[in-house]
Write a protein that holds these residues in place. Structure first.
Motif, mmCIF file in Angstrom:
data_model
loop_
_atom_site.group_PDB
_atom_site.id
_atom_site.type_symbol
_atom_site.label_atom_id
_atom_site.label_comp_id
_atom_site.label_asym_id
_atom_site.label_seq_id
_atom_site.Cartn_x
_atom_site.Cartn_y
_atom_site.Cartn_z
ATOM 1 N N ILE A 182 0.837 -1.207 0.000
ATOM 2 C CA ILE A 182 0.000 0.000 0.000
ATOM 3 C C ILE A 182 0.869 1.254 0.000
ATOM 4 N N PHE A 183 1.927 1.277 0.819
ATOM 5 C CA PHE A 183 2.835 2.427 0.805
ATOM 6 C C PHE A 183 3.401 2.643 -0.597
ATOM 7 N N ALA A 184 3.857 1.540 -1.194
ATOM 8 C CA ALA A 184 4.455 1.632 -2.525
ATOM 9 C C ALA A 184 3.433 2.078 -3.564
ATOM 10 N N LEU A 185 2.202 1.559 -3.489
ATOM 11 C CA LEU A 185 1.172 1.942 -4.453
ATOM 12 C C LEU A 185 0.850 3.433 -4.362
ATOM 13 N N PHE A 186 0.821 3.959 -3.147
ATOM 14 C CA PHE A 186 0.535 5.384 -2.984
ATOM 15 C C PHE A 186 1.562 6.224 -3.738
ATOM 16 N N PHE A 187 2.840 5.892 -3.561
ATOM 17 C CA PHE A 187 3.882 6.689 -4.218
ATOM 18 C C PHE A 187 4.028 6.340 -5.697
ATOM 19 N N SER A 188 3.616 5.140 -6.086
ATOM 20 C CA SER A 188 3.625 4.825 -7.522
ATOM 21 C C SER A 188 2.567 5.653 -8.245
ATOM 22 N N LEU A 189 1.396 5.815 -7.635
ATOM 23 C CA LEU A 189 0.341 6.627 -8.243
ATOM 24 C C LEU A 189 0.759 8.088 -8.329
ATOM 25 N N ARG A 190 1.434 8.574 -7.291
ATOM 26 C CA ARG A 190 1.939 9.949 -7.337
ATOM 27 C C ARG A 190 3.006 10.090 -8.421
ATOM 28 N N SER A 191 3.842 9.055 -8.557
ATOM 29 C CA SER A 191 4.897 9.100 -9.572
ATOM 30 C C SER A 191 4.304 9.097 -10.973
ATOM 31 N N LEU A 192 3.268 8.290 -11.181
ATOM 32 C CA LEU A 192 2.628 8.238 -12.500
ATOM 33 C C LEU A 192 1.898 9.534 -12.826
ATOM 34 N N ARG A 193 1.545 10.270 -11.799
ATOM 35 C CA ARG A 193 0.833 11.535 -12.026
ATOM 36 C C ARG A 193 1.793 12.699 -12.232
ATOM 37 N N TYR A 194 2.849 12.766 -11.408
ATOM 38 C CA TYR A 194 3.711 13.949 -11.421
ATOM 39 C C TYR A 194 5.129 13.681 -11.935
ATOM 40 N N TYR A 195 5.602 12.427 -11.858
ATOM 41 C CA TYR A 195 6.957 12.050 -12.279
ATOM 42 C C TYR A 195 8.017 12.910 -11.581
ATOM 43 N N ARG A 196 7.840 13.060 -10.267
ATOM 44 C CA ARG A 196 8.825 13.770 -9.468
ATOM 45 C C ARG A 196 9.853 12.773 -8.946
ATOM 46 N N ILE A 197 11.104 13.210 -8.897
ATOM 47 C CA ILE A 197 12.189 12.302 -8.518
ATOM 48 C C ILE A 197 12.019 11.798 -7.095
ATOM 49 N N ASN A 198 11.608 12.671 -6.176
ATOM 50 C CA ASN A 198 11.479 12.233 -4.781
ATOM 51 C C ASN A 198 10.389 11.160 -4.630
ATOM 52 N N ASP A 199 9.276 11.273 -5.376
ATOM 53 C CA ASP A 199 8.242 10.237 -5.331
ATOM 54 C C ASP A 199 8.761 8.918 -5.894
ATOM 55 N N LEU A 200 9.530 8.994 -6.982
ATOM 56 C CA LEU A 200 10.097 7.781 -7.572
ATOM 57 C C LEU A 200 11.050 7.079 -6.611
ATOM 58 N N ILE A 201 11.861 7.849 -5.898
ATOM 59 C CA ILE A 201 12.814 7.265 -4.950
ATOM 60 C C ILE A 201 12.080 6.599 -3.795
ATOM 61 N N ILE A 202 11.059 7.278 -3.263
ATOM 62 C CA ILE A 202 10.296 6.690 -2.154
ATOM 63 C C ILE A 202 9.552 5.444 -2.620
ATOM 64 N N PHE A 203 8.997 5.501 -3.836
ATOM 65 C CA PHE A 203 8.341 4.319 -4.401
ATOM 66 C C PHE A 203 9.318 3.155 -4.515
ATOM 67 N N ALA A 204 10.529 3.432 -5.001
ATOM 68 C CA ALA A 204 11.557 2.389 -5.110
ATOM 69 C C ALA A 204 11.906 1.822 -3.742
ATOM 70 N N PHE A 205 11.981 2.694 -2.734
ATOM 71 C CA PHE A 205 12.329 2.277 -1.370
ATOM 72 C C PHE A 205 11.277 1.327 -0.804
ATOM 73 N N PHE A 206 10.009 1.704 -0.886
ATOM 74 C CA PHE A 206 8.954 0.856 -0.337
ATOM 75 C C PHE A 206 8.778 -0.419 -1.155
ATOM 76 N N SER A 207 9.013 -0.351 -2.456
ATOM 77 C CA SER A 207 8.962 -1.562 -3.280
ATOM 78 C C SER A 207 10.071 -2.533 -2.888
#
Length: 274
Positions: A182-207
């Motif tokens: 769930i943590f990873a999905l939240f930041f993946s959705l943010r990444s797919l919407r905004y493509y911000r580097i910090n969201d991508l890094i957090i998504f990678a971390f939780f994944s």
């Protein structure tokens, strides 16, 4: 009547006291969990995971602090645990130990010496992880439907599903995996919407943490890539402008996966394939 109910739940509407209701809702479940976490017994997997945490705590301590005077006592105490013989033979070393390691670290930090106290601490830690995942689940639903009351209703079902709620105290494998997905999905959705580097890094971390808990967490990265390329088919020059996001995501995912999984340090390629 059906259309009225549908509009009530799904239309973009801000309720007057919604913020107060949201805080009280989550506070209630936090208080309940904090009061009852000592009321559960052990699941069949918990001795295994406690041994895993202590085994890797010993291995890392031996590598980092080879002259530590408590290493012998630590090893002797581990040898008294169930499953210790198999771990020292290398039989179950491939299981990701991150959450178990963190639990052992908290045991040491708070000076917990009894087995009962150690399991109770892990039950509380498991519940708190699950509880925080509920907050992020609420954020996902709320962003999708723009309706806070409807989102609270969905999270209510998530919190009160009997099997999930009970397991949220003593299931340190499935519940933890679900929470980090769930943590990873939240930041993946943010990444797919905004493509911000910090969201991508957090998504990678939780994944990476989800993959550490269960290897099928790797599907999170593949799903992101699939949706990325689907979007590239609809938007001109998208692939050219955003492809660096995929490279960054893969780099940080691999980096965090190896950083958080000591088993991979000793033979990075063979152990990962295994």
């Amino acid at each position: 009547n059906f259309m009225s109910l549908n509009n009530f739940f799904l239309k973009n509407y801000k309720y007057k006291y919604s913020n107060i209701l949201i805080y009280l809702f989550f506070l209630f479940f936090l208080i309940v969990g904090s009061l009852i976490y000592k009321s559960f017994g052990l699941s069949i997997d918990e001795p295994f995971h406690r041994t895993s945490g202590y085994f890797w705590f010993y291995i890392l301590a031996k590598k980092i602090f080879p002259l530590w005077d408590q290493l012998v006592d630590l090893k002797n105490s581990i040898e008294q645990m169930e499953w210790s013989e198999q771990f020292f033979r290398g039989q179950f070393n491939e299981y990701g130990p991150l959450f178990d390691l963190f639990s052992v670290g908290l045991e040491k930090m708070f000076g917990i010496t009894s087995t009962k106290g150690a399991y109770e601490l892990k039950h509380l830690l498991t519940f708190l992880t699950f509880f925080i995942s509920g907050i992020y689940f609420f954020k996902i639903i709320s962003e999708r439907f723009k309706n806070e009351i409807f989102s609270l209703l969905i999270v209510f079902f998530y919190f009160t599903s009997p099997r999930i709620f009970a397991d949220s105290f003593y299931n340190c494998k499935d519940i933890i995996f679900m929470s980090f997905v769930i943590f990873a999905l939240f930041f993946s959705l943010r990444s797919l919407r905004y493509y911000r580097i910090n969201d991508l890094i957090i998504f990678a971390f939780f994944s990476a943490i989800a993959t550490n808990v269960r290897i099928m967490g790797i599907f999170l990265i593949f799903l992101f890539i699939v949706f990325f390329f689907m979007e590239s088919l609809e938007r001109k020059n998208f692939l050219k402008e955003k492809f660096h996001c995929i490279l960054l995501l893969l780099f940080f995912y691999i980096f965090f996966t190896y950083l958080l999984w000591p088993y991979l340090w000793f033979d990075p390629i063979e152990n990962f394939l295994y």
